[in-house]
Design an enzyme around this catalytic site. Sequence first.
Site, PDB file in Angstrom:
ATOM      1  N   LYS A 669       0.861  -1.176   0.000  1.00 54.19           N
ATOM      2  CA  LYS A 669       0.000   0.000   0.000  1.00 54.19           C
ATOM      3  C   LYS A 669       0.898   1.228   0.000  1.00 54.19           C
ATOM      4  O   LYS A 669       1.440   1.627   1.032  1.00 54.19           O
ATOM      5  CB  LYS A 669      -0.912   0.025   1.239  1.00 54.19           C
ATOM      6  CG  LYS A 669      -2.092   0.964   1.031  1.00 54.19           C
ATOM      7  CD  LYS A 669      -2.735   1.435   2.310  1.00 54.19           C
ATOM      8  CE  LYS A 669      -2.136   2.699   2.863  1.00 54.19           C
ATOM      9  NZ  LYS A 669      -2.126   3.870   1.994  1.00 54.19           N
ATOM     10  N   GLU A 750       9.041   1.155  11.556  1.00 56.85           N
ATOM     11  CA  GLU A 750      10.042   2.232  11.593  1.00 56.85           C
ATOM     12  C   GLU A 750       9.310   3.556  11.601  1.00 56.85           C
ATOM     13  O   GLU A 750       8.499   3.820  10.723  1.00 56.85           O
ATOM     14  CB  GLU A 750      10.964   2.114  10.382  1.00 56.85           C
ATOM     15  CG  GLU A 750      11.734   0.809  10.429  1.00 56.85           C
ATOM     16  CD  GLU A 750      12.718   0.670   9.285  1.00 56.85           C
ATOM     17  OE1 GLU A 750      13.327   1.686   8.930  1.00 56.85           O
ATOM     18  OE2 GLU A 750      12.826  -0.437   8.757  1.00 56.85           O
ATOM     19  N   CYS A 784      13.030  11.230   7.800  1.00 54.60           N
ATOM     20  CA  CYS A 784      12.920  10.880   9.223  1.00 54.60           C
ATOM     21  C   CYS A 784      14.263  11.068   9.910  1.00 54.60           C
ATOM     22  O   CYS A 784      14.333  11.250  11.122  1.00 54.60           O
ATOM     23  CB  CYS A 784      12.371   9.475   9.415  1.00 54.60           C
ATOM     24  SG  CYS A 784      12.902   8.340   8.172  1.00 54.60           S
ATOM     25  N   GLU A 880       7.913  15.879  16.780  1.00 54.04           N
ATOM     26  CA  GLU A 880       8.496  15.713  15.440  1.00 54.04           C
ATOM     27  C   GLU A 880       7.760  16.646  14.480  1.00 54.04           C
ATOM     28  O   GLU A 880       6.529  16.617  14.414  1.00 54.04           O
ATOM     29  CB  GLU A 880       8.355  14.270  14.977  1.00 54.04           C
ATOM     30  CG  GLU A 880       9.249  13.973  13.813  1.00 54.04           C
ATOM     31  CD  GLU A 880       8.968  12.647  13.117  1.00 54.04           C
ATOM     32  OE1 GLU A 880       9.771  12.274  12.272  1.00 54.04           O
ATOM     33  OE2 GLU A 880       7.931  12.019  13.414  1.00 54.04           O
TER      34      GLU A 880
END
Length: 1001
Positions: A669, A750, A784, A880
């Site tokens: 996906k 992750e 990231c 974040e």
Amino acid sequence: MQIFDLVDRHPESIFSKAGFYQRMMEFSMRDEHFKVQMFRFVDVLASLRRGSDIVQHLDEYFADMRNGYAPLIRTGVSFARIVPIISGKFLRWNVSGMARQFIAGRNPEDVMKTLRKKRRQGIGFTVDLLGEAVVSEEEAAEYTERCQELLEHLARETRGWTDPLGKNSGLFPVVNVSVKISALYSQMNPADPADAIAHLAPKLRPILRRAKELGVFINFDMESYAHKNATLELFRTLFTEPEFRDWPHAGIVIQAYLRDAETDLRDLIAWGQARGTRFTVRLVKGAYWDYEKIKSTQNGWIIPVWLQKPESDANFERLTRMLLENESIVTSAFGSHNVRSIAYAQALAEELGIDRSRFEFQLLYGMAGPIKRALVDMGYRVREYSPVGELLPGMSYLVRRLLENTSNEGFLRAKFSEHVSATQLLRDPLELVNGAVEAAVSTVPMDGSDTATFSRNGAPLETPAADAYKNASLVNFVYSECQEKMRTALREVRAHFGQKHPLLIDGKEIWTDKLLKSVNPSAPDEIIGYVAEAGIPEAERAVKAARRAFETWARTPVEERCRLLECAAAILDRRRFELSAVEVFEVGKAWAEADGDIREAMDFCLFYAQQMRLIGYPRLTQNVPGEESYQHYWPRGVALVIAPWNFPVAILCGMVTAALVTGNAVIMKPAEPSAILGSLLMEVFQEAGVPPGVLNCLHGRGSVIGAYLVDHPDVEMIAFTGSREVGLRIWESAGKTRPGQRELKRVVCEMGGKNAVIVDSDADLDETVVDTIYSAFGYQGQKCSACSRLIVLEQNYERVMHRLLAAAASLRVGNPEQPGITVGPVVDETAYHRIQEIIEKGKTEATLAFQATNIPDKGYFIPPTIFTDVKPEMTLSQCEIFGPVLSVLKARDLDDAIRIANDTDYALTAGFFSRSPANIERVKAELVAGNVYVNRSCTGAVVGRHPFGGFKMSGGGTKAGGTDYLLNFLVPRVVTENIMRHGFAPEATPERRAEFLWPLR
Ligand SMILES: Cc1cc2nc3c(=O)[nH]c(=O)nc-3n(C[C@H](O)[C@H](O)[C@H](O)COP(=O)(O)OP(=O)(O)OC[C@H]3O[C@@H](n4cnc5c(N)ncnc54)[C@H](O)[C@@H]3O)c2cc1C
């Protein structure tokens, strides 16, 4: 021989100054470890302000020395510790002395003393302004101003000076200034020479105009290969302009160590002939040999320099001939200390009947004094390259000179230190070239297509060890062919905007009545394309197809599965410009970032294929007589891959290939904002021959089909990369066992980071600023791994911040369809509003120290933003952001910095800039992060080289691109057989055996 005779008449050591310097150099030439430590110590010294810091570094660099000088050094260090202020001063004074050997003056006033002295010896000059690497437009403007002042000063102070030879003096103005082009514009990008020229030309024109008025000669120095083509183009552009077309007092450098040099020189001469005015070429071998070799090797590029020293020497001679044979249009300046290279030019000039006064020899200040003297005595023109500047910016120049003087390959060391005979030194370099080495040199195509890699198709079981993995190459945008391919791809992709892409289930294209559109974040009214949207029925169909396909795929031999991946890599390589172009449009990646993503995808294919060959066959656990016991792996079943949009091809491909090569059937996906790229990756695998049902592509909403599939009892594992919020939900949901579920679900998860970079008080700021800016703002801070917290030690704070803010203000923000853009748009409207909100909140918490203003008004552009006075507990420190926002925190000392860095929920990447060996060792051990980077950017992990992934709330501790990654997709099994029959057993048991295939059901 005449030069040698003259040189030998005034015997001198390799270095014109004796004492401390000479001893250091002698030690360095005898001991490589000492040399490395010594040069590193010199490199850091100028930035140390306190005597105690100097002594501390001395201790760290030299105290554990294990060689003949160890006792001497240890005594020196112990003595230095007693009165650090005095020893600090003493060391600085001595190293300054070393630097002064190569730097002709601290400033234009100071240098005149040297130039006058040299004039009395019949030696001319070219002055070069030393400077730190220019990281901002503010610094570029300062350099430009210094250049202008230098011209004025030199012209004024040398009024009345005459040419030393008195003949052909019109070709050789007394005042000669060498300009470092990269110091005039901070944003030079190899992919965009036109932008460099557009910024550099207006800065250079006033300098050239004034030089012309004052009768000053201007030379463009040549720097790294990345800037070479732009520098050549700039030279031709400016000197073709009507204002400068007839002006003969311009020169440029050609570096004979480059394989391109001959073509470049030929083009330059043809240009000169068309222009119809003389110009000068300074022919040198080149100052960045080690750098070019290292950089190209790291990126998998063709190494642009010759690899054998005699090849550079021979090329120097070939180019010397080309120059002298075209003496009617080009004036030669031979920049060498090598007597053979010099003598070749002399002999050839004589043969061609060119008078000695029509060309010159240029040598560096502080080097090869006897050779200069000999050349003057022989009636040749000699000009000395005389750097001017302070100690701190002079250090990198000093280190380059130290390396040159102590190089094993160097002429000066051979002649003046090792006293190699004249006959040896004068040998024809062509005789010394080793043909075998040249033949073995890799010929990686410059666009990065690495044909050799694919010859591994069908490789036998004996694959090379993991550390022998050779990464796919990056495209080197320094080549105009590569720039052109990218421009063409962008045009072609744009021409196909609006295409529709189906779902792919069981090898069949499936359309639904709903389409999702994908837009260009730089111009949201542009629709890149559409994908069919899956609902629960399609998700269910995909699980069934995958389940069926798994039974066969799990029994497909390892070798066949590996070949599928290698074939996909070859297709990715063939389509790399097209895919990169789609990335530019669909997710707003800059050219090189987009290419990096495709390269990483290729690497995942090739690396995992290699890894699977290593673990894919049953392996004997121990060699014991009478029993054989084999460990091997079976696939888990159906794997669901949920990927992010920020590395839209690489991460998706990485998770898919890991699942496929290990024998799982996959439902992928792709992320919604990068759906088109997901479909294109599906096409790649179809072309590579993935069997129906083994890989299925579902587009749709994560909250609908994603959640459904995670909970599905027939999905055995989930590989997820994305946000913490979704990751934690998946982790929790997968932990529940549902009716009909056969296996405990495995999750590879992750997530994000709040990555910190610490700047030590002795850090190299040139490196720190450039790498931090790249880590924080490259791809708009949407990696990231991006740096989102910069922790600066108090002692260095003002210096770091001044340069950092100026560098941020110089960044090129814009539509990444243009080459050379560093900061593009954020991915979509949601991200845009979310980041804006955080910035607004940040303004209430901390100080907005910088926010760019030069951003496009259309598209999801967030200006690069820097907050200062940030405290560890603030939202800016903890949450974040995933955007171009950098928070800066001040730390009292290293303890404080490490504590702040580790004080978050995350542990993904972290960085440290320092030149203290002790602090580096400490930080390597203490930073809590999955990937710790020292003295480099904290982004840009390379498959196999930097296995990537974090822990704490950054992930489950898995390492994409690492040797143990595939194990997450497998279940281990051990099969043991007693092979003894009535006391008799075979003597040898094979290490590996054929596969135990998954049972047919
Ligand atoms: C006045 C002057 C100006 C200069 N300006 C520039 C400039 O603008 N840009 C620039 O890049 N350089 C420049 N240089 C060149 C550079 O700084 C070195 O001084 C020069 O390359 C040393 O060459 P050499 O002929 O004196 O010595 P040699 O000892 O004969 O040659 C050393 C050189 O050989 C090359 N080399 C070393 N090892 C290998 C190998 N394994 N394979 C292939 N080649 C190898 C390297 O270029 C090395 O510097 C300049 C030099 C001078 C004298």
